[in-house]
Design an enzyme around this catalytic site. Structure first.
Site, PDB file in Angstrom:
ATOM      1  CG  ASP A   1       1.206  12.002  22.079  1.00 53.71           C
ATOM      2  OD1 ASP A   1       1.276  12.585  22.855  1.00 53.71           O
ATOM      3  OD2 ASP A   1       1.697  10.790  21.775  1.00 53.71           O
TER       4      ASP A   1
ATOM      5  CG  ASP B   1      -2.160  -0.822   0.905  1.00 54.36           C
ATOM      6  OD1 ASP B   1      -2.548  -0.953  -0.109  1.00 54.36           O
ATOM      7  OD2 ASP B   1      -2.526  -1.304   1.912  1.00 54.36           O
ATOM      8  N   GLY B   2       1.997   1.035   0.665  1.00 52.65           N
ATOM      9  CA  GLY B   2       3.079   2.426   0.703  1.00 52.65           C
ATOM     10  C   GLY B   2       3.501   2.619  -0.963  1.00 52.65           C
TER      11      GLY B   2
ATOM     12  NE  ARG C   1      -3.842  22.154  27.623  1.00 52.50           N
ATOM     13  CZ  ARG C   1      -5.237  22.900  27.556  1.00 52.50           C
ATOM     14  NH1 ARG C   1      -6.196  22.400  27.447  1.00 52.50           N
ATOM     15  NH2 ARG C   1      -5.069  24.578  27.977  1.00 52.50           N
TER      16      ARG C   1
HETATM   17  P1  NAP Z   1       4.567   1.278   6.553  1.00 54.61           P
HETATM   18  O1  NAP Z   1       5.056   1.458   7.701  1.00 54.61           O
HETATM   19  O2  NAP Z   1       4.856   0.127   5.443  1.00 54.61           O
HETATM   20  O3  NAP Z   1       2.814   1.454   6.636  1.00 54.61           O
HETATM   21  C1  NAP Z   1       2.158   0.909   7.841  1.00 54.61           C
HETATM   22  C2  NAP Z   1       1.229  -0.221   7.474  1.00 54.61           C
HETATM   23  O4  NAP Z   1       0.284   0.390   7.019  1.00 54.61           O
HETATM   24  C3  NAP Z   1       1.759  -1.209   6.369  1.00 54.61           C
HETATM   25  O5  NAP Z   1       1.531  -2.566   6.759  1.00 54.61           O
HETATM   26  C4  NAP Z   1       1.068  -0.697   5.162  1.00 54.61           C
HETATM   27  O6  NAP Z   1       0.962  -1.762   4.237  1.00 54.61           O
HETATM   28  C5  NAP Z   1      -0.015  -0.225   5.853  1.00 54.61           C
HETATM   29  N1  NAP Z   1      -1.104   0.581   4.905  1.00 54.61           N
HETATM   30  C6  NAP Z   1      -0.995   1.872   4.470  1.00 54.61           C
HETATM   31  N2  NAP Z   1      -2.090   2.065   3.790  1.00 54.61           N
HETATM   32  C7  NAP Z   1      -3.127   1.635   4.321  1.00 54.61           C
HETATM   33  C8  NAP Z   1      -4.277   1.486   3.900  1.00 54.61           C
HETATM   34  N3  NAP Z   1      -4.872   2.511   3.413  1.00 54.61           N
HETATM   35  N4  NAP Z   1      -5.133   0.460   4.688  1.00 54.61           N
HETATM   36  C9  NAP Z   1      -4.637  -0.515   5.316  1.00 54.61           C
HETATM   37  N5  NAP Z   1      -3.216  -0.618   5.653  1.00 54.61           N
HETATM   38  C10 NAP Z   1      -2.459   0.228   4.988  1.00 54.61           C
HETATM   39  O7  NAP Z   1       4.643   2.773   5.775  1.00 54.61           O
HETATM   40  P2  NAP Z   1       4.068   3.018   4.242  1.00 54.61           P
HETATM   41  O8  NAP Z   1       4.039   1.818   3.451  1.00 54.61           O
HETATM   42  O9  NAP Z   1       4.774   4.217   3.741  1.00 54.61           O
HETATM   43  O10 NAP Z   1       2.462   3.451   4.499  1.00 54.61           O
HETATM   44  C11 NAP Z   1       2.482   4.916   5.122  1.00 54.61           C
HETATM   45  C12 NAP Z   1       0.964   4.753   5.818  1.00 54.61           C
HETATM   46  O11 NAP Z   1       1.317   4.120   7.019  1.00 54.61           O
HETATM   47  C13 NAP Z   1       0.751   6.075   6.549  1.00 54.61           C
HETATM   48  O12 NAP Z   1      -0.177   6.533   5.564  1.00 54.61           O
HETATM   49  C14 NAP Z   1      -0.108   5.431   7.856  1.00 54.61           C
HETATM   50  O13 NAP Z   1      -1.444   5.254   7.646  1.00 54.61           O
HETATM   51  C15 NAP Z   1       0.337   4.210   7.969  1.00 54.61           C
HETATM   52  N6  NAP Z   1       0.906   4.128   9.399  1.00 54.61           N
HETATM   53  C16 NAP Z   1       0.315   3.222  10.155  1.00 54.61           C
HETATM   54  C17 NAP Z   1       0.812   3.380  11.718  1.00 54.61           C
HETATM   55  C18 NAP Z   1       0.107   2.920  12.899  1.00 54.61           C
HETATM   56  O14 NAP Z   1      -0.881   2.168  12.360  1.00 54.61           O
HETATM   57  N7  NAP Z   1       0.335   2.798  13.994  1.00 54.61           N
HETATM   58  C19 NAP Z   1       2.012   4.274  11.938  1.00 54.61           C
HETATM   59  C20 NAP Z   1       2.547   4.840  11.062  1.00 54.61           C
HETATM   60  C21 NAP Z   1       2.279   4.904   9.758  1.00 54.61           C
HETATM   61  P3  NAP Z   1       2.126  -2.210   3.169  1.00 54.61           P
HETATM   62  O15 NAP Z   1       2.939  -3.001   3.830  1.00 54.61           O
HETATM   63  O16 NAP Z   1       1.395  -2.820   2.285  1.00 54.61           O
HETATM   64  O17 NAP Z   1       2.730  -0.893   2.623  1.00 54.61           O
HETATM   65 MN    MN Z   2       4.639  -0.232   3.314  1.00 51.82          MN
END
Ligand code: NAP
Ligand code: MN
Length: 279
Positions: A164, A58-59, A162
């Site tokens: 994060d 998805d990233g 207030r």
């Molecule tokens: P990443 O660290 O690989 O993303 C974290 C996880 O979120 C991965 O498993 C990614 O899937 C999944 N993901 C991304 N978009 C999604 C969606 N629309 N629905 C369900 N799962 C989704 O970083 P990245 O691949 O660059 O993705 C960035 C996104 O990570 C941000 O937009 C944010 O939503 C998410 N994120 C989540 C958390 C958390 O849940 N605590 C923290 C930071 C960021 P893939 O492995 O297929 O990429």
């Molecule tokens: Mn990813």
């Protein structure tokens, strides 16, 4: 009904394409197969593609969106996932040949549109930067000190937050970060902006809503930082930057939408079940 289909969707075969590939061996190998097959069949690589194919996670789709949407907003995106399951990917790693065949034989794929969230950052010196997100925009404190902002909805004061930070999520982002903090899952046919809290302080002195809330199209969220001189951390779909001197962040459902090419059905609720409940 699955996602919304625009009335004026182009009804013709694509021929200009681009690939965005996660840099790992398997994704690169599959992408190479797709590239060769499409080129052999008369498709051409173009800087202004009609079809953008994301191979990876998805990233990778988020990256594809940010690379091509600003240049070609009418481009259609399609994803092949080389991990377990992608919310933005209709095809799995072992379906590459089937996907290629389908792209080549489909006269005009169904086009579905997903809503985006716009966040306009206004700075003390008058600068304004608008950011479009496919998943979400996160605003939060840069350090461990408290992020304090006044939150207004449609010109009325709502709360002082207030904690994060806040997540401003699209419907398709509702299964990503927003989901991890207890937000609701929204079907991407609902044009909405979901606001979720990151570790809000709630006690006898301070009070926030304590729940995610969802704004419809045309509603406007204004976030006024209490300490504009401090730096904040901003994340737009995983792309991070620091912002200083922000006096207001205005967020709403964007007027623009992003297009996906649906060569086959993969209903959203099936993805949700597979990802969160197991197959
Ligand atoms: P990443 O660290 O690989 O993303 C974290 C996880 O979120 C991965 O498993 C990614 O899937 C999944 N993901 C991304 N978009 C999604 C969606 N629309 N629905 C369900 N799962 C989704 O970083 P990245 O691949 O660059 O993705 C960035 C996104 O990570 C941000 O937009 C944010 O939503 C998410 N994120 C989540 C958390 C958390 O849940 N605590 C923290 C930071 C960021 P893939 O492995 O297929 O990429
Ligand atoms: Mn990813």
């Amino acid at each position: 009904m699955e996602e919304q289909e625009p009335k004026n969707a182009p009804r013709r075969r694509f021929s200009r394409f681009q690939l965005v590939v996660r840099p790992d061996e398997e994704s690169e190998r599959i992408a190479e197969r797709i590239r060769e097959a499409l080129l052999r069949s008369g498709f051409e690589l173009a800087e202004a593609p009609e079809l953008v194919i994301a191979v990876g996670g998805d990233g990778t789709m988020l990256e594809a969106f940010h690379r091509y949407y600003p240049k070609v907003p009418e481009a259609a995106f399609v994803g092949l996932h080389t991990g377990t399951l992608g919310f933005y990917a209709d095809w799995k790693r072992y379906e590459a040949d089937w996907m290629i065949e389908t792209i080549l034989k489909t006269e005009a794929p169904r086009i579905v549109e997903y809503p985006l969230v716009a966040a306009i950052f206004e700075y003390k010196d008058g600068r304004r930067h608008r950011h479009l997100a496919l998943n979400e925009t996160i605003v939060r404190s840069k350090t461990l000190s408290t992020f304090v902002v006044d939150v207004w909805i449609n010109g009325d004061r709502f709360e002082t937050f207030r904690g994060d930070g806040l997540i401003l999520s699209t419907p398709s982002g509702s299964t990503a970060y927003s989901h991890s903090v207890g937000g609701s899952i929204l079907h991407p046919s609902i044009a909405a902006l979901q606001v979720s809290e990151l570790a809000a302080i709630n006690n006898v002195e301070y009070r926030t809503l304590g729940r995610s809330f969802i704004l419809p199209r045309h509603h406007v969220l204004d976030i006024y930082p209490m300490h504009p001189d401090g730096e904040m951390l901003v994340g737009v779909d995983g792309n991070v930057f620091y912002a200083q001197g922000v006096v207001r962040i205005q967020a709403h459902v964007a007027e623009e939408k992003v297009r996906f090419a649906r060569y086959r059905d993969f209903p959203f609720w099936q993805r949700v079940r597979m990802k969160f409940l197991g197959d």
